[in-house]
Design an enzyme around this catalytic site. Structure first.
Site, PDB file in Angstrom:
ATOM      1  N   ASN A  30     -20.905  -5.949 -34.258  1.00 32.01           N
ATOM      2  CA  ASN A  30     -20.009  -5.800 -33.445  1.00 32.01           C
ATOM      3  C   ASN A  30     -18.979  -5.220 -34.153  1.00 32.01           C
ATOM      4  OD1 ASN A  30     -18.385  -8.455 -34.185  1.00 32.01           O
ATOM      5  ND2 ASN A  30     -19.935  -9.244 -32.621  1.00 32.01           N
ATOM      6  N   GLY A  38     -28.898 -10.571 -30.767  1.00 31.33           N
ATOM      7  CA  GLY A  38     -29.947  -8.757 -30.880  1.00 31.33           C
ATOM      8  C   GLY A  38     -29.954  -8.915 -32.533  1.00 31.33           C
ATOM      9  N   VAL A  39     -30.260  -8.117 -33.380  1.00 34.02           N
ATOM     10  CA  VAL A  39     -29.973  -7.397 -34.032  1.00 34.02           C
ATOM     11  C   VAL A  39     -29.077  -8.646 -35.270  1.00 34.02           C
ATOM     12  CG1 VAL A  39     -30.149  -5.834 -36.220  1.00 34.02           C
ATOM     13  CG2 VAL A  39     -31.599  -5.692 -34.251  1.00 34.02           C
ATOM     14  N   ASP A  40     -28.024  -8.755 -34.962  1.00 34.50           N
ATOM     15  CA  ASP A  40     -26.611  -9.636 -35.573  1.00 34.50           C
ATOM     16  C   ASP A  40     -26.837 -10.261 -35.699  1.00 34.50           C
ATOM     17  OD1 ASP A  40     -24.148  -9.045 -37.183  1.00 34.50           O
ATOM     18  OD2 ASP A  40     -23.314  -9.183 -34.622  1.00 34.50           O
ATOM     19  N   SER A 125     -27.388   0.862 -30.595  1.00 37.70           N
ATOM     20  CA  SER A 125     -26.600   0.614 -29.278  1.00 37.70           C
ATOM     21  C   SER A 125     -27.409   0.001 -28.326  1.00 37.70           C
ATOM     22  CB  SER A 125     -26.076   1.762 -29.117  1.00 37.70           C
ATOM     23  OG  SER A 125     -24.507   2.102 -29.628  1.00 37.70           O
ATOM     24  N   GLY A 127     -29.435  -2.003 -26.924  1.00 35.09           N
ATOM     25  CA  GLY A 127     -29.784  -3.564 -26.537  1.00 35.09           C
ATOM     26  C   GLY A 127     -28.815  -3.442 -25.694  1.00 35.09           C
ATOM     27  N   TYR A 129     -25.499  -2.653 -25.920  1.00 34.15           N
ATOM     28  CA  TYR A 129     -24.605  -2.261 -25.755  1.00 34.15           C
ATOM     29  C   TYR A 129     -25.315  -1.476 -24.567  1.00 34.15           C
ATOM     30  CZ  TYR A 129     -21.811  -3.752 -28.897  1.00 34.15           C
ATOM     31  OH  TYR A 129     -20.982  -4.466 -30.332  1.00 34.15           O
TER      32      TYR A 129
END
Length: 184
Positions: A30, A38-40, A125, A127, A129
Site C-alpha cells: 500500500n 494479502g501478499v503484503d 492489484s 486482490g 484492490y
C-alpha cells in the site's frame, strides 16, 4: 507454463511467493508501506519486522501508486523485496492500466539496477484492490514482456499465483502474449 523473450524466461507457477528462492520478490504494497493483508501481510509475516523497520526509515513518505522501492528481505529466502503500489480498480477510468504497467516496469527497473537475475511477482492489484484478474494478467504480462524485450533482463521473471483461478487467468493471457512475442 513459460515463454522465452529474447534470452529471458517469463514463467507462471502456482504457489506461495514467500517461499521463492530467487533474487527479489515483489510486494503488492500500500502507499504508506505500512503492511496489510494479502501478499503484503504474508511477506511481512514471513520476512519479520526488519523489513518494516527498513522501509519506515528509508521511505518515510511511502510510495506513490505506480512506483516502487526496494528493501532487504529479512528472513525470506531472497535477497530483496521490491515494494510496489498498484492502482485500486475504479472501472478503468482513472489511468489504472497505465499505473499497473508502471508498477511492473518500475519494479523490474529496480531489480535490474540491483543486479537481480531473477524476480517473482504476485498478481498486483488483483486482490483487495479489485482489478479484474483477466485484465490484470493481460496488462502485467504485456508490461513485463515489453520490458524484457527492451532490456533483456532479468533472466527470469516468475509470476507466483496463489490459486487456480489466478493461474488460469494468467495462463490464458500468457498464451496471447506469446503470440505477440513471436511476431517481434
Amino acid at each position: 507454463m513459460k515463454t522465452q523473450i529474447q534470452n529471458c524466461t517469463l514463467q507462471l507457477v502456482q504457489g506461495d511467493l514467500t517461499n521463492q528462492k530467487i533474487d527479489a520478490i515483489v510486494n503488492a504494497a500500500n502507499s504508506s508501506l505500512a503492511g496489510g493483508g494479502g501478499v503484503d501481510g504474508a511477506i511481512h509475516r514471513a520476512g519479520g519486522p526488519s523489513i518494516m523497520e527498513e522501509t519506515d526509515a528509508r521511505y518515510p513518505d511511502g510510495c506513490e501508486t505506480g512506483n516502487a522501492v526496494i528493501s532487504s528481505a529479512g528472513n525470506l529466502p531472497c535477497k530483496f523485496v521490491i515494494h510496489t503500489v498498484g492502482p485500486v480498480w475504479q472501472g478503468g477510468i482513472r489511468r489504472e492500466p497505465e499505473l499497473l504497467k508502471s508498477a511492473y516496469h518500475n519494479s523490474l527497473q529496480l531489480a535490474v539496477d540491483h543486479q537481480c537475475e531473477s524476480v517473482a511477482f504476485p498478481a498486483i492489484s488483483a486482490g483487495v484492490y479489485g482489478y479484474p484478474m483477466d485484465l490484470a494478467a493481460a496488462h502485467a504480462l504485456m508490461s513485463v514482456a515489453e520490458f524484457l524485450r527492451e532490456h533483456e533482463a532479468p533472466k527470469l521473471v516468475r509470476f507466483v499465483l496463489f490459486d487456480s483461478g489466478a493461474y488460469g487467468a494468467f495462463s490464458h493471457a500468457l498464451e496471447n502474449v506469446a503470440k505477440i512475442v513471436q511476431k517481434w
